[in-house]
Every structure is written in structure tokens, then in C-alpha cells.
Design a protein around this motif. Sequence first.
Motif, mmCIF file in Angstrom:
data_model
loop_
_atom_site.group_PDB
_atom_site.id
_atom_site.type_symbol
_atom_site.label_atom_id
_atom_site.label_comp_id
_atom_site.label_asym_id
_atom_site.label_seq_id
_atom_site.Cartn_x
_atom_site.Cartn_y
_atom_site.Cartn_z
ATOM 1 N N VAL A 1 0.828 -1.300 -0.053
ATOM 2 C CA VAL A 1 -0.111 -0.008 -0.025
ATOM 3 C C VAL A 1 0.935 1.266 0.070
ATOM 4 C CG1 VAL A 1 -1.546 1.238 1.438
ATOM 5 C CG2 VAL A 1 -2.120 -1.164 0.933
ATOM 6 N N LEU A 2 1.835 1.337 1.172
ATOM 7 C CA LEU A 2 2.674 2.474 0.835
ATOM 8 C C LEU A 2 3.470 2.765 -0.264
ATOM 9 C CD1 LEU A 2 4.219 2.068 4.820
ATOM 10 C CD2 LEU A 2 1.955 3.236 3.951
ATOM 11 N N ASN A 3 3.976 1.548 -0.892
ATOM 12 C CA ASN A 3 4.540 1.869 -2.284
ATOM 13 C C ASN A 3 3.870 2.297 -3.223
ATOM 14 O OD1 ASN A 3 7.284 0.796 -1.331
ATOM 15 N ND2 ASN A 3 6.842 -1.240 -1.754
ATOM 16 N N MET A 4 2.479 1.995 -3.347
ATOM 17 C CA MET A 4 1.448 2.414 -4.284
ATOM 18 C C MET A 4 1.278 4.005 -4.095
ATOM 19 S SD MET A 4 -1.349 -0.456 -4.435
ATOM 20 C CE MET A 4 -0.814 -2.245 -5.031
ATOM 21 N N VAL A 5 1.131 4.223 -2.886
ATOM 22 C CA VAL A 5 0.916 5.830 -2.472
ATOM 23 C C VAL A 5 2.266 6.551 -2.907
ATOM 24 C CG1 VAL A 5 0.704 7.355 -0.601
ATOM 25 C CG2 VAL A 5 -0.856 5.212 -0.768
ATOM 26 N N ARG A 6 3.325 6.165 -2.790
ATOM 27 C CA ARG A 6 4.497 6.610 -2.866
ATOM 28 C C ARG A 6 4.771 6.866 -4.297
ATOM 29 N NH1 ARG A 6 7.168 2.885 0.765
ATOM 30 N NH2 ARG A 6 7.094 3.977 2.787
ATOM 31 N N HIS A 7 4.209 6.062 -5.139
ATOM 32 C CA HIS A 7 4.098 6.122 -6.726
ATOM 33 C C HIS A 7 3.488 7.115 -7.301
ATOM 34 C CE1 HIS A 7 3.391 5.368 -10.969
ATOM 35 N NE2 HIS A 7 2.337 5.532 -10.680
ATOM 36 N N PHE A 8 2.315 7.509 -6.629
ATOM 37 C CA PHE A 8 1.616 8.815 -6.921
ATOM 38 C C PHE A 8 2.070 10.057 -6.919
ATOM 39 C CE2 PHE A 8 -1.457 5.183 -7.329
ATOM 40 C CZ PHE A 8 -2.335 5.402 -8.308
ATOM 41 N N PHE A 9 2.977 10.018 -5.532
ATOM 42 C CA PHE A 9 3.616 11.495 -5.453
ATOM 43 C C PHE A 9 4.953 11.432 -6.101
ATOM 44 C CE2 PHE A 9 0.639 11.059 -1.704
ATOM 45 C CZ PHE A 9 0.374 12.366 -1.300
ATOM 46 N N GLU A 10 5.411 10.400 -6.371
ATOM 47 C CA GLU A 10 6.683 10.356 -7.371
ATOM 48 C C GLU A 10 6.420 10.796 -8.723
ATOM 49 O OE1 GLU A 10 8.437 6.635 -6.357
ATOM 50 O OE2 GLU A 10 8.986 7.240 -4.446
ATOM 51 N N ALA A 11 5.348 10.498 -9.169
ATOM 52 C CA ALA A 11 4.855 10.729 -10.617
ATOM 53 C C ALA A 11 3.986 11.910 -10.745
ATOM 54 C CB ALA A 11 4.018 9.323 -11.145
ATOM 55 N N SER A 12 3.796 12.554 -9.650
ATOM 56 C CA SER A 12 3.134 13.894 -9.303
ATOM 57 C C SER A 12 1.524 13.769 -9.990
ATOM 58 C CB SER A 12 3.853 15.098 -10.184
ATOM 59 O OG SER A 12 3.511 16.275 -10.084
ATOM 60 N N LYS A 13 1.201 12.547 -9.464
ATOM 61 C CA LYS A 13 -0.404 12.446 -10.132
ATOM 62 C C LYS A 13 -1.303 12.922 -8.923
ATOM 63 C CE LYS A 13 0.775 8.379 -12.467
ATOM 64 N NZ LYS A 13 0.595 6.829 -12.747
ATOM 65 N N PRO A 14 -2.395 13.340 -9.238
ATOM 66 C CA PRO A 14 -3.447 13.662 -7.952
ATOM 67 C C PRO A 14 -3.722 12.765 -6.906
ATOM 68 C CG PRO A 14 -4.274 14.441 -10.327
ATOM 69 C CD PRO A 14 -2.970 13.464 -10.646
ATOM 70 N N VAL A 15 -3.832 13.225 -5.915
ATOM 71 C CA VAL A 15 -3.945 12.246 -4.728
ATOM 72 C C VAL A 15 -5.323 12.847 -3.852
ATOM 73 C CG1 VAL A 15 -3.261 11.237 -2.656
ATOM 74 C CG2 VAL A 15 -1.640 11.266 -4.796
ATOM 75 N N ALA A 16 -6.213 12.498 -3.457
ATOM 76 C CA ALA A 16 -7.177 12.921 -2.397
ATOM 77 C C ALA A 16 -7.198 12.125 -1.463
ATOM 78 C CB ALA A 16 -8.659 12.998 -3.229
ATOM 79 N N ALA A 17 -7.209 12.467 -0.129
ATOM 80 C CA ALA A 17 -7.110 11.588 1.057
ATOM 81 C C ALA A 17 -8.057 12.551 1.794
ATOM 82 C CB ALA A 17 -5.944 11.487 1.684
ATOM 83 N N ILE A 18 -8.811 11.839 2.953
ATOM 84 C CA ILE A 18 -9.884 12.496 3.593
ATOM 85 C C ILE A 18 -9.854 11.797 5.006
ATOM 86 C CG2 ILE A 18 -11.695 11.075 2.962
ATOM 87 C CD1 ILE A 18 -13.455 13.688 3.178
ATOM 88 N N CYS A 19 -9.891 12.597 6.178
ATOM 89 C CA CYS A 19 -10.057 12.222 7.335
ATOM 90 C C CYS A 19 -8.691 11.190 7.856
ATOM 91 C CB CYS A 19 -11.306 11.247 7.524
ATOM 92 S SG CYS A 19 -11.938 11.055 9.034
ATOM 93 N N HIS A 20 -8.990 10.008 8.362
ATOM 94 C CA HIS A 20 -7.916 9.375 8.836
ATOM 95 C C HIS A 20 -6.985 8.772 7.469
ATOM 96 C CE1 HIS A 20 -10.231 9.527 12.611
ATOM 97 N NE2 HIS A 20 -9.141 8.972 13.069
ATOM 98 N N GLY A 21 -7.597 8.961 6.236
ATOM 99 C CA GLY A 21 -6.700 8.684 5.331
ATOM 100 C C GLY A 21 -5.244 9.146 5.255
ATOM 101 N N ALA A 22 -5.053 10.543 6.128
ATOM 102 C CA ALA A 22 -3.861 11.001 6.148
ATOM 103 C C ALA A 22 -2.780 9.880 7.150
ATOM 104 C CB ALA A 22 -3.854 12.225 7.010
ATOM 105 N N GLN A 23 -3.339 9.036 7.670
ATOM 106 C CA GLN A 23 -2.395 8.181 8.222
ATOM 107 C C GLN A 23 -1.460 7.250 7.388
ATOM 108 O OE1 GLN A 23 -5.655 6.279 10.836
ATOM 109 N NE2 GLN A 23 -4.274 6.838 12.686
ATOM 110 N N ILE A 24 -2.172 7.125 6.345
ATOM 111 C CA ILE A 24 -1.551 6.492 5.163
ATOM 112 C C ILE A 24 -0.569 7.135 4.619
ATOM 113 C CG2 ILE A 24 -1.646 5.140 3.112
ATOM 114 C CD1 ILE A 24 -4.485 3.883 4.031
ATOM 115 N N LEU A 25 -0.786 8.567 4.383
ATOM 116 C CA LEU A 25 0.157 9.536 3.859
ATOM 117 C C LEU A 25 1.443 9.775 4.831
ATOM 118 C CD1 LEU A 25 -2.169 12.142 2.412
ATOM 119 C CD2 LEU A 25 -1.395 10.131 1.492
ATOM 120 N N THR A 26 1.116 9.556 6.107
ATOM 121 C CA THR A 26 2.149 9.768 7.067
ATOM 122 C C THR A 26 3.120 8.765 6.963
ATOM 123 O OG1 THR A 26 1.042 9.218 9.035
ATOM 124 C CG2 THR A 26 0.848 11.445 8.407
#
Length: 185
Positions: free
Chosen positions: A99-124
Motif C-alpha cells: 500500500v505504501l509503495n503504491m501511495v509513493r508512486h502517485f507522489f513520485e509521478a506527480s499524480k493527483p491524490v485525494a485523502a480524507i479524514c484518517h486517510g492521512a495516516q497512510i500518507l504519514t
Amino acid sequence: MAKILMITGDYTEDYETMVPFQTLLACGHSVDAVCPNKAAGETVPTAIHDFEGAQTYSEKPGHNFTLNATFSDVVPDSYDALVIPGGRAPEYLRLNEEVLNMVRHFFEASKPVAAICHGAQILTAAGVLKGRKCSAYPACAPEVRASGGTYAEIEVTDAVTDGKLVTAPAWPAHPAWLSQFMALL
């Protein structure tokens, strides 16, 4: 139209999963909702979090949300954007390195990411918030700050965009959050 990945899990927040999933589909986007160790056609139970005057939210059983894609089949390069709902699911999903590697991909590729509420726990946990402004449920503020992000203290009905990242505190922000996210698509 965009091809969007939604990473969710057991006891995801009902509105924060159902509403963006259905809204994005209604607007013509493709959304693949996945959960680790589950396949298309399986379900995740949801929880309804409400604000009823207590010091924190209450929790009630929600719906069973049917996944329409298989986590093990996900190829992050094939997606244009990512959605991370809140609820209790992020608490355990952040322990999954895939999951974390998938999330990192979207940031490294500069793709839009929407997170809400406790979703930030995955981002952190993914280490992607350093130098970024991020809203989340207020109980996640210490995690956002500890990960190098700036916690955006905004109204529960507001959202904040920082580059390609759109975040909001909870489901009452859906109009602002989804509007800002779709502007990036």
C-alpha cells in the motif's frame, strides 16, 4: 476521463468510500476500489462516523462495500489518480508495505491524490507529507506534523489543495474535497 485507484479496507468510513466512488463514476471517471488480500466481488464492511456532540465521533455499522478490482492486480502506472478514504481502515492499511509503495508512486509521478479524514495516516506512514500542507481528522494532526507536514486547521466543511494533494477533515467536506480533486483531474 481519469482512471482512479481507491485503496480502502475493512471498516472504512461509509460516506468517505461510497460518496467519492459513486460521484467519480457519475462524472465519467473509472474507479477501481481495492483492498489488500481481497479480490473483485468481495466486500469490505464500512462504518458510519457521525458528530453527535461527544468529544469524538460515534461509530455505527455501515454498508458492505463491494470491491470492483483485485489488489494483487494493481499496476500503479496504469492509474491517473489516487483516492484514500478515512475511517478505521487506514490504521491497519498503513502497515502494508505494498500500500505504501503504491501511495509513493502517485507522489513520485506527480499524480493527483485525494485523502480524507484518517486517510492521512497512510500518507504519514508512506513518508510523503514532508513540506506539504495536509488536512485530516484533528486526531491525526500530531501524525501529520511528526511526518514533516503542516497540518491545515480548516473547517470540517472545507478542503485544502497543496500541489496535487487534496485533503479534508471528514465527510462534511465532500463538496469542497471532490470539487478540488476533480479540478486536478
